[in-house]
Design an enzyme around this catalytic site. Structure first.
Site, PDB file in Angstrom:
ATOM      1  N   HIS A 119       5.182  16.749  29.984  1.00 17.72           N
ATOM      2  CA  HIS A 119       5.098  15.940  31.368  1.00 17.72           C
ATOM      3  C   HIS A 119       5.403  14.265  30.876  1.00 17.72           C
ATOM      4  O   HIS A 119       5.450  13.961  29.688  1.00 17.72           O
ATOM      5  CB  HIS A 119       4.173  16.326  31.977  1.00 17.72           C
ATOM      6  CG  HIS A 119       2.639  15.802  31.387  1.00 17.72           C
ATOM      7  ND1 HIS A 119       2.394  16.394  30.241  1.00 17.72           N
ATOM      8  CD2 HIS A 119       1.949  14.921  31.637  1.00 17.72           C
ATOM      9  CE1 HIS A 119       1.165  15.827  29.958  1.00 17.72           C
ATOM     10  NE2 HIS A 119       0.621  14.874  30.802  1.00 17.72           N
ATOM     11  N   HIS A 149       3.303  11.641  31.641  1.00 19.52           N
ATOM     12  CA  HIS A 149       2.512  10.729  31.505  1.00 19.52           C
ATOM     13  C   HIS A 149       2.446   9.988  30.168  1.00 19.52           C
ATOM     14  O   HIS A 149       2.820  10.592  29.178  1.00 19.52           O
ATOM     15  CB  HIS A 149       0.902  11.442  31.580  1.00 19.52           C
ATOM     16  CG  HIS A 149       0.571  11.909  32.901  1.00 19.52           C
ATOM     17  ND1 HIS A 149      -0.382  12.649  33.234  1.00 19.52           N
ATOM     18  CD2 HIS A 149       0.826  10.997  34.004  1.00 19.52           C
ATOM     19  CE1 HIS A 149      -0.654  12.683  34.747  1.00 19.52           C
ATOM     20  NE2 HIS A 149       0.133  11.614  35.114  1.00 19.52           N
ATOM     21  N   ASP A 162       0.312   9.211  27.698  1.00 22.38           N
ATOM     22  CA  ASP A 162       0.029   9.709  26.353  1.00 22.38           C
ATOM     23  C   ASP A 162       0.516  10.754  25.689  1.00 22.38           C
ATOM     24  O   ASP A 162       0.343  11.420  24.631  1.00 22.38           O
ATOM     25  CB  ASP A 162      -1.335   9.986  26.529  1.00 22.38           C
ATOM     26  CG  ASP A 162      -1.835  11.166  27.528  1.00 22.38           C
ATOM     27  OD1 ASP A 162      -0.883  11.223  28.514  1.00 22.38           O
ATOM     28  OD2 ASP A 162      -2.685  11.763  27.464  1.00 22.38           O
ATOM     29  N   HIS A 163       1.807  11.152  26.461  1.00 20.34           N
ATOM     30  CA  HIS A 163       2.629  12.435  26.072  1.00 20.34           C
ATOM     31  C   HIS A 163       4.055  11.655  25.655  1.00 20.34           C
ATOM     32  O   HIS A 163       4.905  12.500  25.246  1.00 20.34           O
ATOM     33  CB  HIS A 163       2.854  13.521  26.875  1.00 20.34           C
ATOM     34  CG  HIS A 163       1.178  14.272  27.021  1.00 20.34           C
ATOM     35  ND1 HIS A 163       0.891  15.346  26.330  1.00 20.34           N
ATOM     36  CD2 HIS A 163       0.157  13.721  27.767  1.00 20.34           C
ATOM     37  CE1 HIS A 163      -0.308  15.702  26.818  1.00 20.34           C
ATOM     38  NE2 HIS A 163      -0.841  14.683  27.479  1.00 20.34           N
ATOM     39  N   HIS A 174      -0.584  20.534  36.755  1.00 18.46           N
ATOM     40  CA  HIS A 174      -1.249  19.119  36.512  1.00 18.46           C
ATOM     41  C   HIS A 174      -0.881  18.331  37.810  1.00 18.46           C
ATOM     42  O   HIS A 174      -0.530  18.546  38.860  1.00 18.46           O
ATOM     43  CB  HIS A 174      -0.382  18.792  35.271  1.00 18.46           C
ATOM     44  CG  HIS A 174      -1.335  17.741  34.735  1.00 18.46           C
ATOM     45  ND1 HIS A 174      -2.574  17.451  34.424  1.00 18.46           N
ATOM     46  CD2 HIS A 174      -0.743  16.421  34.265  1.00 18.46           C
ATOM     47  CE1 HIS A 174      -2.849  16.485  34.021  1.00 18.46           C
ATOM     48  NE2 HIS A 174      -1.821  15.693  33.537  1.00 18.46           N
ATOM     49  N   ASP A 229      -0.608  19.563  29.659  1.00 23.97           N
ATOM     50  CA  ASP A 229      -1.709  19.146  30.311  1.00 23.97           C
ATOM     51  C   ASP A 229      -1.675  20.126  31.376  1.00 23.97           C
ATOM     52  O   ASP A 229      -0.751  20.252  31.984  1.00 23.97           O
ATOM     53  CB  ASP A 229      -1.690  17.640  30.483  1.00 23.97           C
ATOM     54  CG  ASP A 229      -2.041  16.988  29.530  1.00 23.97           C
ATOM     55  OD1 ASP A 229      -2.514  17.296  28.510  1.00 23.97           O
ATOM     56  OD2 ASP A 229      -2.237  15.779  29.919  1.00 23.97           O
ATOM     57  N   HIS A 266      -6.478  17.707  22.766  1.00 23.79           N
ATOM     58  CA  HIS A 266      -6.753  16.921  23.950  1.00 23.79           C
ATOM     59  C   HIS A 266      -7.745  16.550  24.341  1.00 23.79           C
ATOM     60  O   HIS A 266      -8.183  17.029  25.611  1.00 23.79           O
ATOM     61  CB  HIS A 266      -5.395  17.588  25.170  1.00 23.79           C
ATOM     62  CG  HIS A 266      -5.006  16.478  26.145  1.00 23.79           C
ATOM     63  ND1 HIS A 266      -5.673  16.164  27.223  1.00 23.79           N
ATOM     64  CD2 HIS A 266      -4.146  15.559  26.093  1.00 23.79           C
ATOM     65  CE1 HIS A 266      -5.140  15.083  27.998  1.00 23.79           C
ATOM     66  NE2 HIS A 266      -4.087  14.776  27.278  1.00 23.79           N
TER      67      HIS A 266
END
Length: 325
Positions: free
Chosen positions: A62, A64, A66-67, A140, A211, A269
Site C-alpha cells: 500500500h 503509506h 513507511d512502506h 486498512h 498492513d 510491523h
C-alpha cells in the site's frame, strides 16, 4: 526460499528497527524479490546477503510512507550497477503508477534498465514455471493488498533402483520413465512411468499480510501456508489503537494464523512503544500473547531471516522426511 527482514518497525525508523521491507530469496535461481520498500531499505541491503543487482521484482502492499518512501532511491541506486542490472518489475496498488510518474516529473531518474510497472487487482498477478503470486485486498485505512507466493509442486523423485530391478537399461528409457511416460522393453513388457516416480513434492507457500486489520480475505489467502508474515502493530490491551489505525494486535494475528491452518507465523510491523525496556509491556510480552494462541510464532528482527524448507520424502517413500532448501 529464505525470508529476510530489512525493516520490522511501523511508522518511522528507530535505533532498533527500520520501517517495512522484506526480501524473499530464491537461492537456486540467484534472484530475490522485495515486499515493500520503506525509507532506508537500500541502507539495510548493504548489511544483508542480498545484492541490489539481483533484485527481480518489487511488490508494494500500500502507499503509506513507511512502506514506500525508500522506493525511488533504491531504483536509482540500482541504475548505478549499469550493465549488471537486469529488467525489474514493480507491482503495487492503484496510485503506484501516478506516484512513480510524479517523482520522475519533478526529479527524473535515468534508469539504466527496463522497468515494468503493474497496477494489481485481486487474483493471480504473476505466474511462471516455478511459482504463482496472488493478492487479495486487506482491510486498512487505504487500499492495501496481501500477497501469496505459492511454489508449484515438484515432480517426485525417479526411483532408480526400482527401474533397475525391472530390467530397464539406463539411458533414454530412464528419462522417459522419469517423465511419467510408458516405455516398451526389448522383451515386450510395457512399463508405466508413474510406477517409477515417487509422490510429487508439495510446493511451499508464503503469505505477506501488509498492513491490515484481521480480515477474511487475508485468512483465506493464508490457508495452509508454510509461513504467514503478519503485522502485529499493537498488543491486545492497545486494541483500541489498532482499530483506530487499521492494524492488528498480536493476539488477533495469532488467532487468524490458527484458523488459517498455517505452519508458522512470524510477526512484524511493531509499534515502538513496546521497545522501552522500562515500559509496562515489552516485546517478550507481545510474543507470549501470540504464542498462547499459536505456539509456532516468532518475532521478526531487522536483518533476521526465516528459512522455509521443503519436506521431501526419502527415495523409499517412508514417513521420515529430509529437508532441502
Amino acid at each position: 526460499m529464505i525470508v529476510t527482514f530489512l525493516g520490522t518497525g511501523s511508522g518511522a525508523p528507530t535505533t532498533r528497527r527500520n520501517v517495512s521491507g522484506i526480501g524473499l530469496r530464491f537461492l537456486q535461481a540467484g534472484k530475490w524479490w522485495l515486499f515493500d520498500c520503506g525509507e532506508g531499505t537500500q541502507h539495510q541491503l548493504l548489511r544483508s546477503p542480498m545484492k541490489i543487482s539481483q533484485l527481480d521484482k518489487i511488490f508494494i502492499t500500500h502507499l503509506h510512507g513507511d512502506h514506500l518512501y525508500g522506493l525511488i532511491g533504491l531504483l536509482a541506486s540500482r541504475s548505478l550497477r549499469n550493465g549488471e542490472a537486469s529488467p525489474l518489475t514493480l507491482y503495487g496498488p492503484p496510485g503506484i503508477d501516478r506516484y512513480f510518474r510524479a517523482i520522475m516529473d519533478v526529479s527524473p531518474v535515468h534508469l539504466q534498465y527496463p522497468l515494468e510497472l503493474k497496477v494489481v487487482s485481486e487474483g493471480v498477478i504473476y505466474e511462471d514455471e516455478e511459482v504463482v503470486v496472488s493478492c487479495r485486498k486487506a482491510n486498512h485505512r487505504v487500499t492495501s493488498f496481501a500477497y501469496s507466493v505459492l511454489e508449484k509442486d515438484k515432480p517426485g523423485a525417479f526411483l532408480v533402483e526400482r527401474a533397475k530391478e525391472a530390467g530397464v537399461p539406463s539411458g533414454p528409457l530412464f528419462g522417459a520413465l522419469k517423465r511419467g511416460e510408458q516405455v516398451t522393453l526389448a522383451d515386450g513388457r510395457v512399463l508405466d512411468g508413474k510406477d517409477f516416480v515417487g509422490a510429487p513434492q508439495q510446493g511451499r507457500k508464503i503469505v505477506f499480510s501488509g498492513d491490515t486489520e484481521p480480515c477474511q480475505s487475508v485468512e483465506e489467502l493464508a490457508a495452509n501456508a508454510d509461513l504467514l508474515v503478519h503485522e502485529a502493530t499493537y498488543a491486545d490491551h492497545d486494541k483500541e489503537l489498532a482499530v483506530r489505525s487499521g492494524h492488528s494486535t498480536a493476539k488477533e494475528a495469532a488467532e487468524l494464523a490458527k484458523r488459517a491452518g498455517v505452519k508458522a507465523l512470524c510477526l512484524t510491523h511493531f509499534s515502538p512503544r513496546y521497545e522501552d525496556e522500562d515500559g509496562d509491556f515489552s516485546m517478550d510480552d507481545l510474543l507470549k500473547e501470540a504464542q498462547a494462541i499459536f505456539p509456532m510464532t516468532t518475532l521478526a528482527e531487522d536483518l533476521g531471516s526465516v528459512e522455509v524448507k521443503r519436506v521431501r520424502k526419502t527415495m523409499g517413500e517412508t514417513d521420515l522426511p529430509c529437508y532441502n532448501e
